[in-house]
Design a protein around this motif. Structure first.
Motif, mmCIF file in Angstrom:
data_model
loop_
_atom_site.group_PDB
_atom_site.id
_atom_site.type_symbol
_atom_site.label_atom_id
_atom_site.label_comp_id
_atom_site.label_asym_id
_atom_site.label_seq_id
_atom_site.Cartn_x
_atom_site.Cartn_y
_atom_site.Cartn_z
ATOM 1 N N LEU A 92 9.382 9.648 1.753
ATOM 2 C CA LEU A 92 9.276 8.773 2.919
ATOM 3 C C LEU A 92 8.599 7.457 2.557
ATOM 4 O O LEU A 92 9.066 6.370 2.938
ATOM 5 N N LEU A 93 7.504 7.539 1.822
ATOM 6 C CA LEU A 93 6.781 6.321 1.449
ATOM 7 C C LEU A 93 7.633 5.415 0.565
ATOM 8 O O LEU A 93 7.645 4.188 0.740
ATOM 9 N N MET A 94 8.370 6.005 -0.379
ATOM 10 C CA MET A 94 9.194 5.201 -1.274
ATOM 11 C C MET A 94 10.345 4.544 -0.522
ATOM 12 O O MET A 94 10.703 3.383 -0.769
ATOM 13 N N ARG A 95 10.932 5.275 0.434
ATOM 14 C CA ARG A 95 12.025 4.694 1.215
ATOM 15 C C ARG A 95 11.521 3.580 2.133
ATOM 16 O O ARG A 95 12.192 2.553 2.307
ATOM 17 N N ALA A 96 10.341 3.771 2.725
ATOM 18 C CA ALA A 96 9.764 2.722 3.562
ATOM 19 C C ALA A 96 9.452 1.481 2.733
ATOM 20 O O ALA A 96 9.725 0.340 3.146
ATOM 21 N N VAL B 72 20.764 -1.908 4.867
ATOM 22 C CA VAL B 72 21.417 -1.167 5.955
ATOM 23 C C VAL B 72 21.358 0.330 5.692
ATOM 24 O O VAL B 72 21.250 1.145 6.627
ATOM 25 N N CYS B 73 21.402 0.713 4.412
ATOM 26 C CA CYS B 73 21.323 2.138 4.059
ATOM 27 C C CYS B 73 19.966 2.734 4.415
ATOM 28 O O CYS B 73 19.789 3.949 4.346
ATOM 29 N N GLY B 74 19.010 1.904 4.794
ATOM 30 C CA GLY B 74 17.710 2.419 5.217
ATOM 31 C C GLY B 74 17.770 3.207 6.497
ATOM 32 O O GLY B 74 16.840 3.963 6.808
ATOM 33 N N VAL C 45 20.316 4.399 -4.144
ATOM 34 C CA VAL C 45 19.110 5.016 -4.706
ATOM 35 C C VAL C 45 18.498 4.113 -5.772
ATOM 36 O O VAL C 45 17.269 3.962 -5.854
ATOM 37 N N LEU C 46 19.349 3.483 -6.566
ATOM 38 C CA LEU C 46 18.874 2.709 -7.710
ATOM 39 C C LEU C 46 18.324 1.338 -7.344
ATOM 40 O O LEU C 46 17.819 0.634 -8.220
ATOM 41 N N PHE C 47 18.413 0.945 -6.060
ATOM 42 C CA PHE C 47 17.857 -0.361 -5.705
ATOM 43 C C PHE C 47 16.370 -0.423 -6.037
ATOM 44 O O PHE C 47 15.845 -1.486 -6.388
ATOM 45 N N VAL C 48 15.693 0.724 -5.936
ATOM 46 C CA VAL C 48 14.271 0.752 -6.278
ATOM 47 C C VAL C 48 14.059 0.293 -7.711
ATOM 48 O O VAL C 48 13.007 -0.260 -8.056
ATOM 49 N N ALA C 49 15.067 0.499 -8.573
ATOM 50 C CA ALA C 49 14.934 0.128 -9.985
ATOM 51 C C ALA C 49 14.860 -1.372 -10.197
ATOM 52 O O ALA C 49 14.364 -1.826 -11.230
ATOM 53 N N ILE C 50 15.376 -2.157 -9.240
ATOM 54 C CA ILE C 50 15.346 -3.609 -9.440
ATOM 55 C C ILE C 50 14.371 -4.287 -8.485
ATOM 56 O O ILE C 50 14.329 -5.510 -8.418
ATOM 57 N N CYS C 51 13.606 -3.490 -7.728
ATOM 58 C CA CYS C 51 12.521 -4.080 -6.943
ATOM 59 C C CYS C 51 11.467 -4.630 -7.907
ATOM 60 O O CYS C 51 11.235 -4.054 -8.961
ATOM 61 N N PRO D 82 0.811 -1.229 0.000
ATOM 62 C CA PRO D 82 0.000 0.000 0.000
ATOM 63 C C PRO D 82 0.842 1.275 0.000
ATOM 64 O O PRO D 82 0.511 2.240 -0.709
ATOM 65 N N MET D 83 1.936 1.297 0.764
ATOM 66 C CA MET D 83 2.802 2.481 0.781
ATOM 67 C C MET D 83 3.454 2.714 -0.575
ATOM 68 O O MET D 83 3.498 3.841 -1.093
ATOM 69 N N GLY D 84 3.957 1.645 -1.168
ATOM 70 C CA GLY D 84 4.608 1.787 -2.458
ATOM 71 C C GLY D 84 3.659 2.185 -3.567
ATOM 72 O O GLY D 84 4.014 2.988 -4.440
ATOM 73 N N MET D 85 2.432 1.668 -3.534
ATOM 74 C CA MET D 85 1.487 1.999 -4.587
ATOM 75 C C MET D 85 1.045 3.459 -4.517
ATOM 76 O O MET D 85 0.921 4.137 -5.534
ATOM 77 N N VAL D 86 0.801 3.960 -3.303
ATOM 78 C CA VAL D 86 0.425 5.365 -3.164
ATOM 79 C C VAL D 86 1.584 6.269 -3.578
ATOM 80 O O VAL D 86 1.392 7.248 -4.305
ATOM 81 N N ALA D 87 2.797 5.934 -3.152
ATOM 82 C CA ALA D 87 3.955 6.738 -3.520
ATOM 83 C C ALA D 87 4.167 6.736 -5.031
ATOM 84 O O ALA D 87 4.411 7.786 -5.646
ATOM 85 N N GLY D 88 4.057 5.566 -5.649
ATOM 86 C CA GLY D 88 4.238 5.476 -7.093
ATOM 87 C C GLY D 88 3.179 6.241 -7.857
ATOM 88 O O GLY D 88 3.479 6.938 -8.833
#
Length: 462
Positions: free
Chosen positions: A340-344, A385-387, A189-195, A94-100
């Motif tokens: 915040l939502l994207m990082r969570a 860990v970077c979180g 930052v780019l880890f989101v690209a391979i989620c 839910p957090m990722g979908m709202v942020a996206g």
């Protein structure tokens, strides 16, 4: 379980899960962090995608279940760990979908020069459409998703082709202005690209022939994603240079002067990227919730399905969770913002991926894929860990999950089901499809009796 999707639709779903709205801004954020050396960070993330995709494809072949990574970790480490992983994924979506949706809508409205109020309307409409189409089921809505993904890929290729002639070698120097630390920051930052590979794992049980189709789907998806990501990253550096890191709409700038066709193409890319990712993640989360209800990690109420096997109760809870997150974002925009939502979302998915790869190391037989999964786990662990302070989020969800297990109504955990014997012949053992074999019976989402024979005894391999 009767499969519902084939290679083409499966590839569209996998590409949609990984190639999300982050591609709209990630090339610029990476340039901001590392300059031209951001290309090294892109290369690292794409390289890590290979063992992650291979590991989850092999696990999906061996355990083609809607529980996805929760099922894999349950088989490897027991029901407690599987419960925690399932809760992580279910809470993240839910957090990722709202942020996206918010990010994609803002990008589209910026490209079209419309007011900020339009962004909220567009984001709400995209989420509503994604949840509504999931009610139809993957078999029917998958056709529309295939067409949308094809259109999206065509649009992104258009951006690359139009901007590539304007690449200048001078914009690649100095190559490492921020040093190695900048490359590391860009990689985080780019880890989101391979989620997305962990989300796609929940759809393994939907394929008509998982053993044959999953390797093809994983390979095709990797190829498409690598070409698009690499092309956009190179064009962002070579065309925009350092100014690319300061742009809020780098995709629009790659197409040339703002306005006209360029703005329309950029807005379409933003909307299609957002919708595609939302559709796949919502489908995966709904099935994950139903599987968790089936396995006792959630209340059994979640396991119910409607016409076409759609897990409508789990889907309804996901929609309610997204609504709560959206209201919080509207009520406190300076606190609950897209960043915040994207990082969570990222730290929860990194935790899911990490344990999924650990399960691959324990369960799979191929030294090559196990080694790749181990390397991927090290990289993903570093990203997690970077979180920083946000690591409290997976910790809190884990405590809640384990508390539920301890105080839930009395019930027996379903026994682990081992895969059947490997097929005769050694010529095929080197391919992903033959690393581990499909169980004698795939797991049924809602009907546990499908795992048993007429006598009611659970099938186990000899």
């Amino acid at each position: 379980m009767t499969g519902r999707i084939g290679v083409a639709r499966g590839t569209a779903l996998y590409v949609g899960a990984v190639l999300g709205p982050g591609v709209l801004v990630l090339p610029a954020l990476a340039v901001q962090a590392a300059g031209p050396a951001s290309l090294l960070a892109w290369a690292l993330m794409l390289a890590v995608s290979v063992p992650i995709a291979a590991a989850f494809a092999a696990l999906g072949i061996r355990y083609p279940d809607s529980g996805g990574v929760a099922t894999f970790t349950r088989q490897a480490f027991g029901p407690g760990v599987g419960t925690v992983v399932g809760w992580w994924f279910y809470a993240a979506v839910p957090m990722g979908m709202v942020a996206g949706a918010m990010a994609g809508a803002r990008y589209a409205t910026t490209a079209l020069s419309t007011g900020p109020g339009a962004a909220a309307v567009i984001a709400t409409g995209m989420l509503a459409a994604a949840y509504a189409l999931n009610l139809v089921g993957l078999h029917l809505s998958g056709r529309l998703h295939l067409a949308l993904t094809g259109g999206l890929c065509a649009l992104l290729i258009t951006v690359i082709v139009v901007s590539a002639p304007h690449i200048k070698a001078s914009r690649f120097t100095p190559f490492v202005p921020e040093g190695p630390a900048g490359v590391g920051s860009a990689a985080a930052v780019l880890f989101v690209a391979i989620c997305g590979w962990e989300a796609a794992a929940h759809l393994a049980g939907e394929f008509t022939r998982p053993r044959r189709q999953l390797p093809i789907v994983a390979g095709a998806s990797l190829g498409i994603i690598a070409i698009l990501y690499a092309g956009l990253a190179i064009c962002t550096v070579g065309v925009l240079g350092a100014s690319g890191g300061r742009s809020e709409v780098p995709l629009l700038r790659l197409l040339g002067p703002q306005g006209g066709v360029a703005s329309v193409v950029t807005a379409l890319c933003a909307l299609l990227l957002t919708f595609s990712a939302c559709f796949t993640f919502i489908a995966a989360a709904a099935r994950a919730g139903a599987a968790l209800g089936r396995d006792g990690a959630f209340p059994g109420w979640f396991a119910a399905t409607g016409a076409g096997g759609v897990p409508w109760r789990s889907l309804a809870v996901q929609a309610g969770g997204a609504a709560v997150v959206a209201v919080a974002a509207l009520a406190a925009p300076t606190v609950v913002d897209v960043d915040l939502l994207m990082r969570a979302f990222s730290v929860l998915l990194a935790s899911v991926t990490l344990l999924g790869l650990a399960a691959a190391v324990r369960l799979l037989s191929s030294p090559l894929i196990r080694g790749g999964a181990a390397v991927g786990a090290v990289v993903v662990g570093g990203v997690a860990v970077c979180g920083g302070p946000l690591l409290i989020l997976p910790a809190a969800v884990a405590v809640a999950a384990l508390t539920w297990r301890r105080h839930r109504p009395a019930q027996r955990d379903l026994p682990a089901v081992r895969p059947g014997p490997k097929p005769a012949g050694g010529t095929t053992s080197r391919r992903i499809a033959e690393v581990d074999v499909q169980p004698r019976r795939s797991y049924d989402l809602v009907n546990p009796a499908a795992r048993t024979g007429a006598s009611g005894r659970t099938h186990r391999s000899p």
